[in-house]
Scaffold this active site. Structure first.
Site, mmCIF file in Angstrom:
data_model
loop_
_atom_site.group_PDB
_atom_site.id
_atom_site.type_symbol
_atom_site.label_atom_id
_atom_site.label_comp_id
_atom_site.label_asym_id
_atom_site.label_seq_id
_atom_site.Cartn_x
_atom_site.Cartn_y
_atom_site.Cartn_z
ATOM 1 N N SER A 93 0.834 -1.205 0.000
ATOM 2 C CA SER A 93 0.000 0.000 0.000
ATOM 3 C C SER A 93 0.872 1.261 0.000
ATOM 4 C CB SER A 93 -0.899 0.011 1.237
ATOM 5 O OG SER A 93 -0.093 0.022 2.396
ATOM 6 N N HIS A 140 4.898 -2.091 7.438
ATOM 7 C CA HIS A 140 5.430 -0.770 7.802
ATOM 8 C C HIS A 140 6.123 -0.789 9.171
ATOM 9 C CE1 HIS A 140 2.846 0.699 4.557
ATOM 10 N NE2 HIS A 140 3.359 1.905 4.698
ATOM 11 N N CYS A 183 2.393 -5.923 10.188
ATOM 12 C CA CYS A 183 2.200 -4.922 9.138
ATOM 13 C C CYS A 183 3.594 -4.589 8.663
ATOM 14 C CB CYS A 183 1.510 -3.680 9.698
ATOM 15 S SG CYS A 183 1.558 -2.254 8.579
ATOM 16 N N CYS A 227 2.351 -6.955 1.871
ATOM 17 C CA CYS A 227 1.416 -6.179 2.691
ATOM 18 C C CYS A 227 0.409 -7.146 3.292
ATOM 19 C CB CYS A 227 0.727 -5.162 1.788
ATOM 20 S SG CYS A 227 -0.503 -4.146 2.643
ATOM 21 N N ASN A 228 0.382 -7.207 4.597
ATOM 22 C CA ASN A 228 -0.565 -8.111 5.270
ATOM 23 C C ASN A 228 -2.007 -7.691 4.997
ATOM 24 O OD1 ASN A 228 1.211 -9.762 7.475
ATOM 25 N ND2 ASN A 228 2.057 -7.741 7.100
ATOM 26 N N THR A 229 -2.219 -6.377 4.915
ATOM 27 C CA THR A 229 -3.569 -5.837 4.740
ATOM 28 C C THR A 229 -4.111 -6.177 3.346
ATOM 29 O OG1 THR A 229 -2.959 -4.039 6.231
ATOM 30 C CG2 THR A 229 -4.891 -3.693 4.851
ATOM 31 N N TYR A 233 -4.126 1.620 3.700
ATOM 32 C CA TYR A 233 -5.270 0.757 3.358
ATOM 33 C C TYR A 233 -5.956 0.230 4.628
ATOM 34 C CZ TYR A 233 -3.657 -0.028 -1.566
ATOM 35 O OH TYR A 233 -3.297 0.087 -2.884
ATOM 36 N N GLY A 234 -5.188 0.173 5.716
ATOM 37 C CA GLY A 234 -5.611 -0.592 6.893
ATOM 38 C C GLY A 234 -6.834 -0.078 7.626
#
Ligand code: DGL
Length: 254
Positions: free
Chosen positions: A11, A185, A183, A73-75, A42-43
């Site tokens: 994201s 990030h 996440c 990206c986990n999301t 996005y989260g």
């Protein structure tokens, strides 16, 4: 075919923490990193929105003749991985999930926090992960709204990040064996997180994702033997954004 790019999607800039692991596992590959910083985070979005954004980015990348797509990206994985696998049955698609398994393996029956976005924590995929590997442990889901924005601003390791995280993590100080950074990030704030939770082991999914990517490419006979390359692209194409990409590639790591 082997010389084609591995597209790495996030994201925004978080997936650069995964790109670092990919580069250490597969340094001779050619990487096209695409971050959607113009639409991050996005989260906090409804799942449908995060899914639509992920599918749009994937369509653009797939149209460029890539040999693999790593959803770093986990999301985005929680929102769209099933659709991606259905839409691109012939493409190697690697997704991510919070690295709960390695944490449980190291601390069986332990107290484990999973810090991830609201979307990741509320989706079925996370419930499935808890059922699969979380049994016997005390797992604490922790969201940290605002941290992705700070990392996107290059402020993951900053006084502002410490101020944001202190009240979120204070209830867990001295109480967790492990904290999973679920996440991509969050490894960019690992220094601050580690200071707020001394004695807690931090886990992230970068190495596992890189290992899985290597395994899939190897099985398909698609490993490239160099020379390696990294290209950064972003939906926010400002020079500052691209400079931050390069800086994070040099400094990430939990
Ligand atoms: N990097 C993403 C992840 O791994 C989340 C960032 C966002 O909220 O956009 O979950």
């Amino acid at each position: 075919m082997k010389e084609r790019y591995i597209a790495v999607f996030d994201s925004g800039l978080g997936g650069i923490s995964v790109l670092r692991s990919l580069l250490s596992a597969l340094p001779q590959e050619r990487y096209l990193y695409y971050g959607d910083s113009a639409n991050a985070p996005y989260g906090g979005r409804p799942t449908q929105e995060a899914r639509a954004l992920t599918l749009a980015a994937a369509a653009e990348l797939a149209g460029r003749g890539i040999k693999a797509l790593v959803v770093a990206c986990n999301t985005a994985t929680a929102a769209a991985i099933a659709d991606l696998r259905e839409i691109y049955p012939d493409l190697i698609v690697v997704g991510m999930e919070p690295a709960l398994k390695p944490a449980v393996d190291r601390f069986p029956g332990g107290r484990i926090g999973v810090m991830a976005t609201e979307l990741t924590l509320r989706e079925e995929k996370f419930a499935g992960l808890l059922d699969r590997v979380g049994t016997g442990c005390q797992v604490y889901p922790i969201s940290a709204p605002g941290l992705v924005e700070l990392v996107e601003a290059g402020l993951g390791e900053s006084a502002a990040a410490e101020e944001l995280l202190r009240p979120i993590l204070a209830p867990y100080a001295g109480k967790l064996d492990a904290l999973v950074l679920g996440c991509t990030h969050f490894p960019f704030a690992a220094g601050v997180i580690g200071r707020l939770l001394p004695g807690t082991a931090l886990f992230d999914g970068g190495a596992g994702t890189a290992h899985q990517t290597r395994r899939r490419l190897e099985a398909a006979g698609l490993l490239w033997d160099g020379p390696g390359q990294v290209i950064f692209e972003n939906s926010d194409p400002s020079p500052e954004r691209l400079a931050l990409c390069a800086r994070l590639l040099g400094t990430a790591g939990a």
